[in-house]
Write a protein that holds these residues in place. Structure first.
Motif, PDB file in Angstrom:
ATOM      1  N   MET A 164       0.844  -1.211   0.000  1.00 26.51           N
ATOM      2  CA  MET A 164       0.000   0.000   0.000  1.00 26.51           C
ATOM      3  C   MET A 164       0.868   1.246   0.000  1.00 26.51           C
ATOM      4  SD  MET A 164      -2.687   1.912   0.455  1.00 26.51           S
ATOM      5  CE  MET A 164      -2.957   3.571   1.008  1.00 26.51           C
TER       6      MET A 164
ATOM      7  N   ASN B 146      -6.242   0.457  -5.954  1.00 24.36           N
ATOM      8  CA  ASN B 146      -6.082  -0.780  -5.192  1.00 24.36           C
ATOM      9  C   ASN B 146      -6.818  -1.957  -5.811  1.00 24.36           C
ATOM     10  OD1 ASN B 146      -4.510   0.575  -3.419  1.00 24.36           O
ATOM     11  ND2 ASN B 146      -6.077   0.817  -1.847  1.00 24.36           N
TER      12      ASN B 146
ATOM     13  N   SER C 250      -5.096  -5.417  -7.260  1.00 22.61           N
ATOM     14  CA  SER C 250      -5.384  -6.741  -6.710  1.00 22.61           C
ATOM     15  C   SER C 250      -5.946  -7.674  -7.775  1.00 22.61           C
ATOM     16  CB  SER C 250      -6.374  -6.629  -5.541  1.00 22.61           C
ATOM     17  OG  SER C 250      -7.601  -6.147  -5.995  1.00 22.61           O
TER      18      SER C 250
ATOM     19  N   TYR D  25     -10.086  -1.936   0.668  1.00 16.51           N
ATOM     20  CA  TYR D  25      -9.953  -1.152  -0.558  1.00 16.51           C
ATOM     21  C   TYR D  25      -9.202   0.161  -0.355  1.00 16.51           C
ATOM     22  CZ  TYR D  25     -13.396  -4.488  -2.170  1.00 16.51           C
ATOM     23  OH  TYR D  25     -14.056  -5.644  -2.488  1.00 16.51           O
TER      24      TYR D  25
ATOM     25  N   ASN E  91      -5.807  -1.185   1.374  1.00 18.93           N
ATOM     26  CA  ASN E  91      -5.269  -2.190   0.457  1.00 18.93           C
ATOM     27  C   ASN E  91      -4.785  -3.457   1.150  1.00 18.93           C
ATOM     28  OD1 ASN E  91      -4.824  -3.069  -2.114  1.00 18.93           O
ATOM     29  ND2 ASN E  91      -2.785  -2.178  -2.280  1.00 18.93           N
TER      30      ASN E  91
END
Lengths: 323, 379
Positions: free
Chosen positions: A1, A314, A318, B76, B79
């Motif tokens: 992140m 994000n 993913s 989200y 993350n």
């Protein structure tokens, strides 16, 4: 992140939330120039309840009874069928009128028509409004959704929802000026004032009434005072009487930013059922918080943009790998 | 192919039938409410116009439905993809919690046939906290529908719609984080205008939105732990304790900040005296505090939070703590002045019980018919 991205993105929302501790609230609202009101002087009230009856007749409200027999209208407080009620304070032997100890006094309960009303501030659909000239707190049943926020927001527990009517609405005093009654607009007095034999319930502009209340409180006990009846400015229908020993407190001058109905009495107003309230209106604090957080919806818009950016980044990441 | 699968098993089990009976009783009294008025069913009155239908069904109910919000934030925004197995059941539970919160608000409305007035911009009063709560909750229910839609689309094999939805889903996920942030904080702000009727220990004025938000988030994470642990037991699935234990680290921060804010406000405004007054309010505050401190003592230590049972207990304690915080503020210590009292009537309670029963029944049907829970081999 990418922590930095998140911090940048969330900054808008976070700033808005952290600001909650130090919001700049608006000040109390000022009384309208020509706001009308009522001055209730408990020392003049003889408890005849003519005002209660007139209120019912003019507003087409049924009597409230306790027990089987319908002799007297016996409502103990304001209800969906009672906009105005006169109550009694008794202490000890109840010998002397307008005395706290071993005395008695009358007390009035009805809408105070706040200068900065919580009911108006909290109503989501603008069903409660303040008349821009008279300051009368009005109600529109056609927009009301019945959430009853006005009831919890009223420090005096005035707005009454009709819980036993499947199509109930909010009821309260409208100064006899709601559509179909329109007494103030026609230059008439509110029903309760019109019938009051002693001038205990007096009508006028808030400014005049406040001056009148101050005049009475300033008088020495025993000194002869001229009391008007009906309208505070009425110089014909008056009577003279020795001034009682007033409590030096005009209830409604400052409470929650002031009210257009004000009470004076010989017994502390708290004993007469009037709650002790701060000068600052709760409406001003609540609105301060809301408008700081949601001013122009800028903070939420920035937060949404930031969140959308971070989430998009994000989720597409993913798709390739799960961490 | 999806890594989520429907749970095997019959729908009409004995517990399900029992819930059905509760739901029927609740719906019966709800019928009475619509025919004879709210007073015929509920004990709410002029002094206590908001009873458990508002305070439980809406204020506490939607906070308990913050699982989807809390997880969406972690997955989200922060993350942390590893929590992905938990998101679908959480979104589903949030959807039901909020839908029924919305339904609760509807049947609690005194003039429900005019409810659409809140959606009419010409009526909007921007000073009203209630307006913000109402509009946000309505919008969020739609957002939750959209967030849950992929599960349904997967089941019926609507691949094209699914692809299309996946392209715009990020925006709804973002909205799904923003909206609860707004209305959960505002549910706290609702208390400001009630002024002196709210006990000083709960009347935190400008601090209320932050406290309401923090406690809603702790409740959201706790409900995720609770549901996951409960599904593991009820449906004989592998427990997801390691995952849940890691989640509890987020909760540690939230509880700590909440408690610091809560206590700081009391100190700054010189209200600590009320805590030890020995009266109902003081004792309720201490109970509330204990319900927040116990989970902190569990989650702070590795050995304890890895213990599935202790972790579940901690989560339950937090759920009760957050619920009690709301009940205390809105009802238990709420004081409109002399002459008024409120305790919910049996029919009033049965309506709320019935609504919760419907919520659980719907949840059971959905996890058995749709690929909601994460399949065991991936967990």
């Amino acid at each position: 992140m990418k922590r930095r991205d998140f911090i940048k993105a969330a900054a808008g929302g976070a700033a808005a939330l952290c600001g909650a501790g130090s919001v700049e609230a608006r000040p109390n609202k000022e009384p309208l120039e020509n706001a009308v009101g009522i001055l209730y002087d408990a020392t003049l009230c003889v408890g005849c309840k003519a005002c209660v009856r007139a209120c019912k007749e003019i507003n087409d409200l049924p009597p409230v009874t306790q027990g089987e027999e319908v002799q007297y209208d016996a409502s103990r407080g304001v209800t969906g069928a009672t906009y105005n009620v006169i109550k009694v304070y008794k202490n000890g032997t109840s010998e002397v009128k307008d005395r706290e100890i071993d005395g008695f006094s009358f007390a009035k309960k009805s809408c105070m028509h706040c200068v900065d009303p919580g009911c108006v501030s909290s109503c989501p659909v603008s069903a409660m409004t303040k008349h821009p000239v008279t300051g009368i707190v009005q109600y529109n049943p056609d927009t009301c959704i019945g959430c009853r926020n006005c009831m919890v927001a009223c420090p005096f527990n005035i707005p009454q929802y009709e819980f036993h009517d499947p199509r109930g609405q909010i009821q309260k005093c409208f100064f006899c000026n709601q559509a179909g009654v329109d007494r103030i607009s026609q230059g008439l007095l509110p029903g309760c004032v019109d019938v009051c034999p002693t001038g205990a319930t007096l009508f006028g502009t808030r400014k005049d009434l406040l001056a009148e209340a101050k005049r009475r409180l300033a008088a020495k006990p025993g000194e002869t005072l001229t009391y008007p009846r009906g309208r505070v400015t009425d110089q014909v229908h008056t009577h003279e009487k020795a001034a009682p020993e007033y409590q030096q407190h005009i209830y409604g001058e400052h409470e929650v930013g002031g009210t257009q109905v004000m009470h004076i009495a010989g017994v502390p107003l708290k004993k007469l059922g009037m709650p002790e309230l701060p000068e600052r209106s709760y409406a001003s604090i609540a609105e301060g918080v809301q408008h700081t957080l949601y001013k122009g919806m800028i903070a939420p818009a920035i937060a949404l943009a930031g969140l959308a950016y971070v989430v998009k980044r994000n989720t597409s990441q993913s798709d390739q790998d799960d961490e | 192919m999806s890594e989520h699968q429907p749970v095997e098993g019959k729908i009409f089990t004995l517990p399900f039938m029992f819930l059905g009976v509760l739901a029927a009783i609740g719906l019966y009294f709800l019928g009475v409410r619509f025919i004879d008025g709210m007073g015929a069913v509920a004990n709410i009155n002029s002094g206590y116009p908001w009873g458990i239908w508002v305070v439980y069904d809406v204020v506490v109910g939607t906070a308990l439905a913050c699982g989807g919000y809390a997880l969406a934030f972690v997955i989200y925004v922060l993350n942390k993809g590893k929590y992905h197995p938990l998101i679908r059941p959480a979104i589903l539970a949030s959807l039901f919690g909020y839908a029924l919160g919305g339904f609760g608000a509807f049947f609690d409305m005194g003039r429900y046939w005019q409810f659409y007035n809140i959606a009419m911009p010409s009526n909007w009063n921007f000073n009203s906290v209630m307006l913000e709560v109402g509009l946000c909750v309505i919008t969020y229910i739609f957002v939750l529908f959209i967030e849950f839609a992929p599960t349904v689309l997967e089941t019926i094999g609507a691949k094209k719609a699914l692809r299309w939805l996946n392209k715009v889903l990020f925006f709804f996920i973002a909205l799904g984080v923003l909206l609860p942030t707004m209305h959960q904080s505002s549910l706290g702000s609702l208390l400001i205008i009630m002024g002196a009727k709210v006990h000083p220990l709960w009347q935190s004025l400008q601090w209320l939105p932050l406290m309401a938000l923090l406690s809603a988030l702790t409740m959201g994470f706790s409900i995720v732990i609770f549901e996951a642990s409960f599904s593991a037991v009820g449906f004989n699935r592998r427990p997801e304790t390691p995952l849940l234990a890691r989640l509890s680290k987020a909760i540690i921060w939230l509880i700590s900040v909440f408690l610091i804010v809560r206590l700081t406000e009391l100190v700054l405004r010189d209200k600590l005296g009320f805590v030890f007054a020995g009266d109902l309010a003081g004792n309720m505050f201490l109970l509330e505090l204990a319900l927040f401190v116990f989970p902190l003592l569990v989650m702070l230590f590795r050995g304890r939070r890895d213990n599935a049972r202790l972790l579940l207990l901690a989560a339950v304690s937090l759920l009760f703590g957050g619920a009690l915080y709301r009940f205390n503020a809105f009802l238990i210590t709420y004081d409109p002045g002399p002459g008024y009292s409120y305790f919910p009537s049996v029919p009033e309670i049965m309506v709320t019980v019935g609504i919760v029963a419907i919520e659980i029944m719907a949840y059971l049907v959905f996890v058995k018919k749709l690929p909601v829970l994460h399949s065991a081999e991936h967990a």
